[in-house]
Design an enzyme around this catalytic site. Structure first.
Site, PDB file in Angstrom:
ATOM      1  N   GLY A  13       0.726  -1.221  -0.124  1.00 13.39           N
ATOM      2  CA  GLY A  13      -0.140   0.082  -0.057  1.00 13.39           C
ATOM      3  C   GLY A  13       1.055   1.101  -0.110  1.00 13.39           C
ATOM      4  O   GLY A  13       0.685   2.184   0.879  1.00 13.39           O
ATOM      5  N   ALA A  14       1.790   1.277  -0.919  1.00  8.96           N
ATOM      6  CA  ALA A  14       2.866   2.358  -0.988  1.00  8.96           C
ATOM      7  C   ALA A  14       2.473   3.422  -1.844  1.00  8.96           C
ATOM      8  O   ALA A  14       3.259   4.532  -1.945  1.00  8.96           O
ATOM      9  CB  ALA A  14       4.293   1.849  -1.236  1.00  8.96           C
ATOM     10  N   ARG A  16       0.567   6.045  -1.375  1.00  4.47           N
ATOM     11  CA  ARG A  16       0.330   7.189  -0.966  1.00  4.47           C
ATOM     12  C   ARG A  16       0.278   7.107   0.564  1.00  4.47           C
ATOM     13  O   ARG A  16       0.532   6.145   1.114  1.00  4.47           O
ATOM     14  CB  ARG A  16      -1.248   7.653  -1.379  1.00  4.47           C
ATOM     15  CG  ARG A  16      -2.332   6.703  -0.870  1.00  4.47           C
ATOM     16  CD  ARG A  16      -3.701   7.640  -0.876  1.00  4.47           C
ATOM     17  NE  ARG A  16      -4.579   6.768  -0.259  1.00  4.47           N
ATOM     18  CZ  ARG A  16      -5.687   5.840  -0.576  1.00  4.47           C
ATOM     19  NH1 ARG A  16      -5.692   5.892  -1.914  1.00  4.47           N
ATOM     20  NH2 ARG A  16      -6.646   5.053   0.152  1.00  4.47           N
ATOM     21  N   VAL A  65      -3.522  -7.354  -1.147  1.00  8.92           N
ATOM     22  CA  VAL A  65      -2.940  -7.946   0.076  1.00  8.92           C
ATOM     23  C   VAL A  65      -3.995  -9.004   0.595  1.00  8.92           C
ATOM     24  O   VAL A  65      -3.446  -9.988   1.173  1.00  8.92           O
ATOM     25  CB  VAL A  65      -2.331  -7.371   0.982  1.00  8.92           C
ATOM     26  CG1 VAL A  65      -1.015  -6.443   0.761  1.00  8.92           C
ATOM     27  CG2 VAL A  65      -3.100  -6.359   1.749  1.00  8.92           C
ATOM     28  N   SER A 143      -2.202   0.018  14.942  1.00  7.14           N
ATOM     29  CA  SER A 143      -2.590   1.240  15.447  1.00  7.14           C
ATOM     30  C   SER A 143      -2.569   1.491  17.068  1.00  7.14           C
ATOM     31  O   SER A 143      -2.972   0.344  17.629  1.00  7.14           O
ATOM     32  CB  SER A 143      -4.020   1.483  14.676  1.00  7.14           C
ATOM     33  OG  SER A 143      -4.714   2.554  15.269  1.00  7.14           O
ATOM     34  N   TYR A 156     -11.926  -2.352  12.581  1.00  7.09           N
ATOM     35  CA  TYR A 156     -10.525  -1.958  12.572  1.00  7.09           C
ATOM     36  C   TYR A 156      -9.710  -2.209  13.569  1.00  7.09           C
ATOM     37  O   TYR A 156      -8.469  -2.733  13.477  1.00  7.09           O
ATOM     38  CB  TYR A 156     -10.565  -0.293  12.194  1.00  7.09           C
ATOM     39  CG  TYR A 156      -9.341   0.251  11.792  1.00  7.09           C
ATOM     40  CD1 TYR A 156      -8.518   0.168  10.674  1.00  7.09           C
ATOM     41  CD2 TYR A 156      -8.647   1.107  12.771  1.00  7.09           C
ATOM     42  CE1 TYR A 156      -7.389   0.882  10.276  1.00  7.09           C
ATOM     43  CE2 TYR A 156      -7.693   1.701  12.591  1.00  7.09           C
ATOM     44  CZ  TYR A 156      -6.878   1.414  11.349  1.00  7.09           C
ATOM     45  OH  TYR A 156      -5.791   2.254  11.195  1.00  7.09           O
ATOM     46  N   ALA A 158     -10.454  -4.508  16.026  1.00  8.02           N
ATOM     47  CA  ALA A 158      -9.819  -5.999  16.143  1.00  8.02           C
ATOM     48  C   ALA A 158      -8.693  -6.546  15.225  1.00  8.02           C
ATOM     49  O   ALA A 158      -7.832  -7.112  15.723  1.00  8.02           O
ATOM     50  CB  ALA A 158     -11.173  -6.687  15.820  1.00  8.02           C
ATOM     51  N   ALA A 159      -8.797  -5.883  14.008  1.00  8.83           N
ATOM     52  CA  ALA A 159      -7.463  -6.204  13.010  1.00  8.83           C
ATOM     53  C   ALA A 159      -6.504  -5.727  13.645  1.00  8.83           C
ATOM     54  O   ALA A 159      -5.154  -6.454  13.488  1.00  8.83           O
ATOM     55  CB  ALA A 159      -7.995  -5.691  11.696  1.00  8.83           C
ATOM     56  N   LYS A 160      -6.172  -4.513  13.999  1.00 12.36           N
ATOM     57  CA  LYS A 160      -5.102  -4.036  14.415  1.00 12.36           C
ATOM     58  C   LYS A 160      -4.653  -4.406  15.818  1.00 12.36           C
ATOM     59  O   LYS A 160      -3.307  -4.645  15.863  1.00 12.36           O
ATOM     60  CB  LYS A 160      -5.078  -2.271  14.655  1.00 12.36           C
ATOM     61  CG  LYS A 160      -5.426  -1.810  13.566  1.00 12.36           C
ATOM     62  CD  LYS A 160      -4.281  -2.027  12.538  1.00 12.36           C
ATOM     63  CE  LYS A 160      -4.400  -0.954  11.295  1.00 12.36           C
ATOM     64  NZ  LYS A 160      -3.442  -1.091  10.138  1.00 12.36           N
ATOM     65  N   ILE A 189      -2.683  10.456  12.366  1.00 12.90           N
ATOM     66  CA  ILE A 189      -1.574  10.886  11.309  1.00 12.90           C
ATOM     67  C   ILE A 189      -2.313  11.438  10.551  1.00 12.90           C
ATOM     68  O   ILE A 189      -3.411  10.834   9.666  1.00 12.90           O
ATOM     69  CB  ILE A 189      -0.696   9.669  10.747  1.00 12.90           C
ATOM     70  CG1 ILE A 189      -0.021   8.601  11.854  1.00 12.90           C
ATOM     71  CG2 ILE A 189       0.444  10.198   9.687  1.00 12.90           C
ATOM     72  CD1 ILE A 189       0.667   9.302  12.898  1.00 12.90           C
TER      73      ILE A 189
HETATM   74  P1  NAP Z   1      -4.322   5.582   3.034  1.00 10.76           P
HETATM   75  O1  NAP Z   1      -3.611   7.012   2.790  1.00 10.76           O
HETATM   76  O2  NAP Z   1      -5.724   5.549   2.827  1.00 10.76           O
HETATM   77  O3  NAP Z   1      -3.331   4.668   2.212  1.00 10.76           O
HETATM   78  C1  NAP Z   1      -3.618   3.180   2.340  1.00 10.76           C
HETATM   79  C2  NAP Z   1      -2.914   2.458   1.353  1.00 10.76           C
HETATM   80  O4  NAP Z   1      -3.229   0.973   1.633  1.00 10.76           O
HETATM   81  C3  NAP Z   1      -3.425   2.889  -0.008  1.00 10.76           C
HETATM   82  O5  NAP Z   1      -2.292   3.146  -0.973  1.00 10.76           O
HETATM   83  C4  NAP Z   1      -4.277   1.834  -0.469  1.00 10.76           C
HETATM   84  O6  NAP Z   1      -4.121   1.511  -1.907  1.00 10.76           O
HETATM   85  C5  NAP Z   1      -3.391   0.722   0.159  1.00 10.76           C
HETATM   86  N1  NAP Z   1      -4.493  -0.444   0.281  1.00 10.76           N
HETATM   87  C6  NAP Z   1      -5.664  -0.558   0.820  1.00 10.76           C
HETATM   88  N2  NAP Z   1      -6.153  -1.856   0.595  1.00 10.76           N
HETATM   89  C7  NAP Z   1      -5.414  -2.589   0.008  1.00 10.76           C
HETATM   90  C8  NAP Z   1      -5.452  -4.025  -0.600  1.00 10.76           C
HETATM   91  N3  NAP Z   1      -6.059  -4.834  -0.344  1.00 10.76           N
HETATM   92  N4  NAP Z   1      -3.968  -4.316  -1.083  1.00 10.76           N
HETATM   93  C9  NAP Z   1      -2.947  -3.545  -1.353  1.00 10.76           C
HETATM   94  N5  NAP Z   1      -3.031  -2.159  -0.911  1.00 10.76           N
HETATM   95  C10 NAP Z   1      -4.015  -1.934  -0.454  1.00 10.76           C
HETATM   96  O7  NAP Z   1      -4.042   5.257   4.817  1.00 10.76           O
HETATM   97  P2  NAP Z   1      -2.778   5.705   5.569  1.00 10.76           P
HETATM   98  O8  NAP Z   1      -3.339   6.719   6.522  1.00 10.76           O
HETATM   99  O9  NAP Z   1      -1.371   5.882   4.716  1.00 10.76           O
HETATM  100  O10 NAP Z   1      -2.527   4.225   6.423  1.00 10.76           O
HETATM  101  C11 NAP Z   1      -1.359   3.497   6.390  1.00 10.76           C
HETATM  102  C12 NAP Z   1      -1.283   2.499   7.351  1.00 10.76           C
HETATM  103  O11 NAP Z   1      -1.260   2.882   8.728  1.00 10.76           O
HETATM  104  C13 NAP Z   1      -2.915   1.611   7.342  1.00 10.76           C
HETATM  105  O12 NAP Z   1      -2.520   0.142   7.602  1.00 10.76           O
HETATM  106  C14 NAP Z   1      -3.348   2.417   8.509  1.00 10.76           C
HETATM  107  O13 NAP Z   1      -4.461   1.348   9.051  1.00 10.76           O
HETATM  108  C15 NAP Z   1      -2.373   2.622   9.264  1.00 10.76           C
HETATM  109  N6  NAP Z   1      -2.849   3.664  10.131  1.00 10.76           N
HETATM  110  C16 NAP Z   1      -3.251   5.008  10.105  1.00 10.76           C
HETATM  111  C17 NAP Z   1      -3.262   5.826  10.969  1.00 10.76           C
HETATM  112  C18 NAP Z   1      -3.482   7.380  10.470  1.00 10.76           C
HETATM  113  O14 NAP Z   1      -3.909   8.215  11.409  1.00 10.76           O
HETATM  114  N7  NAP Z   1      -3.751   7.838   9.122  1.00 10.76           N
HETATM  115  C19 NAP Z   1      -3.258   5.608  12.225  1.00 10.76           C
HETATM  116  C20 NAP Z   1      -3.155   4.448  12.569  1.00 10.76           C
HETATM  117  C21 NAP Z   1      -2.565   3.550  11.848  1.00 10.76           C
HETATM  118  P3  NAP Z   1      -5.549   1.684  -3.070  1.00 10.76           P
HETATM  119  O15 NAP Z   1      -5.310   3.453  -3.036  1.00 10.76           O
HETATM  120  O16 NAP Z   1      -5.226   1.319  -4.504  1.00 10.76           O
HETATM  121  O17 NAP Z   1      -6.624   1.512  -2.297  1.00 10.76           O
END
Ligand code: NAP
Length: 248
Positions: A13-14, A16, A65, A143, A156, A158-160, A189
């Site tokens: 998921g790189a 963005r 994934v 998370s 979410y 539960a998964a984390k 974030i």
């Molecule tokens: P984001 O901007 O929504 O980016 C998520 C990325 O995951 C996107 O590039 C998306 O690609 C990809 N993705 C989603 N489903 C996928 C799949 N089935 N297979 C492959 N790639 C997939 O989210 P983020 O905020 O950067 O979050 C990144 C990670 O940090 C996540 O695991 C999130 O739960 C965790 N996190 C984030 C926060 C926060 O505050 N932002 C806090 C705690 C944890 P597509 O565009 O193609 O869907």
């Protein structure tokens, strides 16, 4: 100064957000990068170019994934291109928030499939390669809600939380093979994922953060870099919160 020169890092998921920031950070440290993405987009091509401009190699590989088969191919293609998998960052994640009393079965299943089973799938296929190499670093993005819980995020959280249990079990299983497995637990974030929240939720959340600011994707990438570098060689089975003190 430690570096990742010559290492191969896969970041799921790189395309963005946090994943993109991690990819750029590890590339700056010298690693060749596999950018995993799900949906095709022009921004992936731009990211490949941006990483190559840093003097390392980059390859974009499409894989969902949550698919056992796709993740098997992701690892196979990485080996064909780079010959090793030294660092695996399980970052891909989604949200489908809603209160328990109204949560649809498919919204529960989907979040578990991507956020928890997706991590299993990638580790399952990368670890035999790391075992053969006799080294590897696995970094799972969990998370703080997997630790503290959060109303509206039963699926979410539960998964984390599952990722944390998985991290510790796999760390125990693979320690004797010189493979470390750790988790990073971000707080709030600023990315697309959190942009979707209302101003009221953002304001309420800010009041729970002792450092009085939201985190940046780079705040998370810096800790992932530490876990990918030899500085952390004696750390395994741990969860590092990157949350401005939100959960302690
Ligand atoms: P984001 O901007 O929504 O980016 C998520 C990325 O995951 C996107 O590039 C998306 O690609 C990809 N993705 C989603 N489903 C996928 C799949 N089935 N297979 C492959 N790639 C997939 O989210 P983020 O905020 O950067 O979050 C990144 C990670 O940090 C996540 O695991 C999130 O739960 C965790 N996190 C984030 C926060 C926060 O505050 N932002 C806090 C705690 C944890 P597509 O565009 O193609 O869907």
């Amino acid at each position: 100064m430690e570096s990742l020169k010559g290492k191969t890092a896969i970041i799921t998921g790189a395309g963005r957000g946090i994943g993109k920031s991690i990819a750029l950070k590890l590339a700056k440290l010298g690693a060749n990068i596999v950018i995993n993405y799900r949906s095709d987009s022009k921004s992936i091509e731009d990211l490949v170019k941006e990483i190559e401009a840093l003097g390392v190699e980059a390859k974009a590989i499409q894989a969902d994934v949550s698919s056992f088969e796709d993740t098997k191919n992701l690892m196979k293609k990485t080996i064909e291109v780079f010959g090793s998998i030294d660092i695996l960052v399980n970052n891909a994640g989604i949200t489908k928030d809603g209160l328990l009393l109204r949560m649809k079965e498919e919204d529960f299943d989907k979040v578990i499939e991507v956020n928890l089973k997706g991590v299993f799938n990638c580790i399952r296929h990368a670890s035999p390669i790391m075992v053969k190499q006799k080294c590897g670093k696995i970094i799972n993005i969990s998370s703080v809600v997997g630790i503290a819980g959060n109303a509206g995020q039963v699926n979410y959280s539960a998964a984390k939380a599952g990722i944390i249990g998985m991290t510790k079990s796999v760390a125990r299983e693979l320690a004797s093979r010189n493979i470390t497995v750790n988790a990073v637990a971000p707080g709030f974030i600023q990315t697309n994922m959190t942009d979707a929240l209302t101003d009221k939720v953002k304001e309420t959340t800010l009041n729970t953060i002792p450092l009085k600011r939201f985190g940046s994707a780079e705040d998370v990438a810096n800790v992932v870099a530490f876990l990918a570098l030899p500085y952390s060689d004696y750390i395994t089975g741990h969860v590092i919160n990157v949350d401005g003190g939100m959960v302690m």
